[in-house]
Motif scaffolding. Structure first.
Motif, PDB file in Angstrom:
ATOM      1  N   GLU A 223      33.939  13.558 -34.823  1.00 30.28           N
ATOM      2  CA  GLU A 223      33.124  13.899 -33.658  1.00 30.28           C
ATOM      3  C   GLU A 223      31.633  13.967 -33.993  1.00 30.28           C
ATOM      4  OE1 GLU A 223      36.657  16.414 -31.371  1.00 30.28           O
ATOM      5  OE2 GLU A 223      35.146  17.461 -32.567  1.00 30.28           O
ATOM      6  N   LEU A 224      31.301  14.521 -35.160  1.00 27.82           N
ATOM      7  CA  LEU A 224      29.898  14.576 -35.587  1.00 27.82           C
ATOM      8  C   LEU A 224      29.358  13.169 -35.825  1.00 27.82           C
ATOM      9  CD1 LEU A 224      27.378  16.124 -36.465  1.00 27.82           C
ATOM     10  CD2 LEU A 224      28.374  16.291 -38.759  1.00 27.82           C
ATOM     11  N   PHE A 225      30.173  12.328 -36.438  1.00 27.82           N
ATOM     12  CA  PHE A 225      29.771  10.952 -36.697  1.00 27.82           C
ATOM     13  C   PHE A 225      29.506  10.223 -35.382  1.00 27.82           C
ATOM     14  CE2 PHE A 225      30.433   6.470 -37.513  1.00 27.82           C
ATOM     15  CZ  PHE A 225      29.825   6.269 -38.743  1.00 27.82           C
ATOM     16  N   MET A 226      30.407  10.376 -34.434  1.00 22.57           N
ATOM     17  CA  MET A 226      30.251   9.716 -33.135  1.00 22.57           C
ATOM     18  C   MET A 226      28.959  10.160 -32.455  1.00 22.57           C
ATOM     19  SD  MET A 226      33.998   9.479 -31.321  1.00 22.57           S
ATOM     20  CE  MET A 226      34.307  11.242 -31.335  1.00 22.57           C
ATOM     21  N   GLU A 227      28.706  11.447 -32.477  1.00 21.69           N
ATOM     22  CA  GLU A 227      27.525  11.981 -31.817  1.00 21.69           C
ATOM     23  C   GLU A 227      26.248  11.448 -32.456  1.00 21.69           C
ATOM     24  OE1 GLU A 227      25.323  13.701 -29.036  1.00 21.69           O
ATOM     25  OE2 GLU A 227      27.526  13.637 -29.050  1.00 21.69           O
ATOM     26  N   THR A 228      26.259  11.338 -33.784  1.00 23.73           N
ATOM     27  CA  THR A 228      25.074  10.856 -34.504  1.00 23.73           C
ATOM     28  C   THR A 228      24.761   9.409 -34.171  1.00 23.73           C
ATOM     29  OG1 THR A 228      25.496  12.382 -36.339  1.00 23.73           O
ATOM     30  CG2 THR A 228      24.039  10.520 -36.781  1.00 23.73           C
ATOM     31  N   ASP A 237      32.955   5.263 -27.439  1.00 20.72           N
ATOM     32  CA  ASP A 237      34.000   5.883 -26.631  1.00 20.72           C
ATOM     33  C   ASP A 237      35.032   6.444 -27.591  1.00 20.72           C
ATOM     34  OD1 ASP A 237      35.419   6.774 -24.493  1.00 20.72           O
ATOM     35  OD2 ASP A 237      35.916   4.804 -23.682  1.00 20.72           O
ATOM     36  N   SER A 238      35.886   7.332 -27.106  1.00 22.59           N
ATOM     37  CA  SER A 238      36.851   7.947 -28.013  1.00 22.59           C
ATOM     38  C   SER A 238      38.041   8.475 -27.239  1.00 22.59           C
ATOM     39  CB  SER A 238      36.199   9.087 -28.801  1.00 22.59           C
ATOM     40  OG  SER A 238      35.820  10.141 -27.929  1.00 22.59           O
ATOM     41  N   PHE A 239      39.110   8.749 -28.010  1.00 17.02           N
ATOM     42  CA  PHE A 239      40.277   9.397 -27.420  1.00 17.02           C
ATOM     43  C   PHE A 239      40.930  10.276 -28.480  1.00 17.02           C
ATOM     44  CE2 PHE A 239      44.656   9.905 -26.024  1.00 17.02           C
ATOM     45  CZ  PHE A 239      44.463  10.262 -24.694  1.00 17.02           C
TER      46      PHE A 239
END
Length: 286
Positions: A223-228, A237-239
């Motif tokens: 989640e931190l990686f995605m946000e960055t 996008d994610s699930f």
């Protein structure tokens, strides 16, 4: 099959299936990068998701020693592997097709990191058209406990308890020293996959498939990686499957997983088509 000491499998769809799904456009080439210890018979089940959609698929899993030893000690052995994988596209004359990646765990993501670097810096691959990437159970960052669980599962019951203990101890000590204690210094020589991609991410869309129940890759790392990378302009996008174990989302939720992967690929192809239409209109207006 093998070429230049790389073992991989490539599958071409029949013409009728490709035409039915892609209606005259070039069918996507999906490159699947397996998790550490992944057997091809398992990876082939994921490739069937795309083969049934009329895609060309290339399957490859990096050797265990490369993932757990070479990367831990800072040897960039996977860099040459990444080069050979991209050259396969030219060997089979599919370099002009849309390219899509499906990556599994840190084992696949470590290799993906070097592929990204080549696509960023090597003129030979500047014309390749990457449309997106699905990332399953990755990336994780400095998680010794998770890596230890993964290696323990990979070693399995066949190895003697004493040898297993010795190997796991050496692995933990090495990773703890080089990738955590000394990392503020060693990162200038060799960044880990998490930091390298996070600092210089690719621009194509990414879809992260993960689970809060994963005991190998922490969901907060994903989640931190995605946000960055989202803050850097990468479409993300994610699930969250919530209850499935590490790289077991497809096993536990096969229909849902398949649908999400196919929908994401279709969206990436639609984006490519939209971009091509805009490009043609711009050229025609000149």
């Amino acid at each position: 099959m093998a070429t230049d000491e790389i073992d991989y499998n490539i599958v071409f769809p029949d013409a009728g299936t490709s035409e039915r799904h892609w209606q005259g456009t070039k069918e996507p080439v999906v490159i699947l990068l397996g998790w550490a210890g992944c057997k091809d018979k398992h990876l082939s089940k994921y490739s069937s998701i795309y083969n049934e959609q009329g895609c060309v698929t290339i399957r490859y899993t990096a050797p265990l020693k490369t993932v757990f030893i070479s990367e831990s000690f800072g040897y960039k052995e996977l860099s040459s592997t990444a080069l050979k994988l991209l050259e396969i596209l030219y060997d089979y004359e599919v370099e002009n097709s849309p390219i899509f990646f499906h990556i599994f765990s840190n084992g696949g993501f470590m290799l993906y990191r070097y592929i990204i670097e080549l696509l960023h810096t090597d003129k030979q691959f500047s014309s390749l058209c990457v449309i997106g990437a699905a990332v399953d159970s990755a990336p994780g960052n400095a998680n010794i406990r998770g890596a230890l669980r993964a290696l323990t599962a990979i070693l399995g019951p066949k190895i003697t308890p004493v040898l297993r203990y010795v190997l796991l101890t050496l692995f933990v000590v090495t990773v703890f020293l080089l990738r955590i204690v000394l990392y503020p210094l060693t990162k200038y020589i060799h960044k880990n996959h998490y930091d390298a991609v996070q600092e210089n991410p690719p621009s194509w869309p990414h879809f992260y498939l993960y689970s809060r129940a994963d005991q190998v890759i922490r969901h907060r790392d994903v989640e931190l990686f995605m946000e960055t990378i989202k803050q850097k302009g990468v479409p993300v996008d994610s699930f969250d499957f919530h209850s499935s174990p590490h790289v077991s989302h497809f096993l536990k939720f096969p229909e849902q997983y398949t649908l999400k992967c196919r929908d994401f690929l279709a969206a990436c192809m639609k984006n490519l088509e939209s971009t091509e239409i805009k490009r043609r209109r711009h050229v025609e207006s000149q």
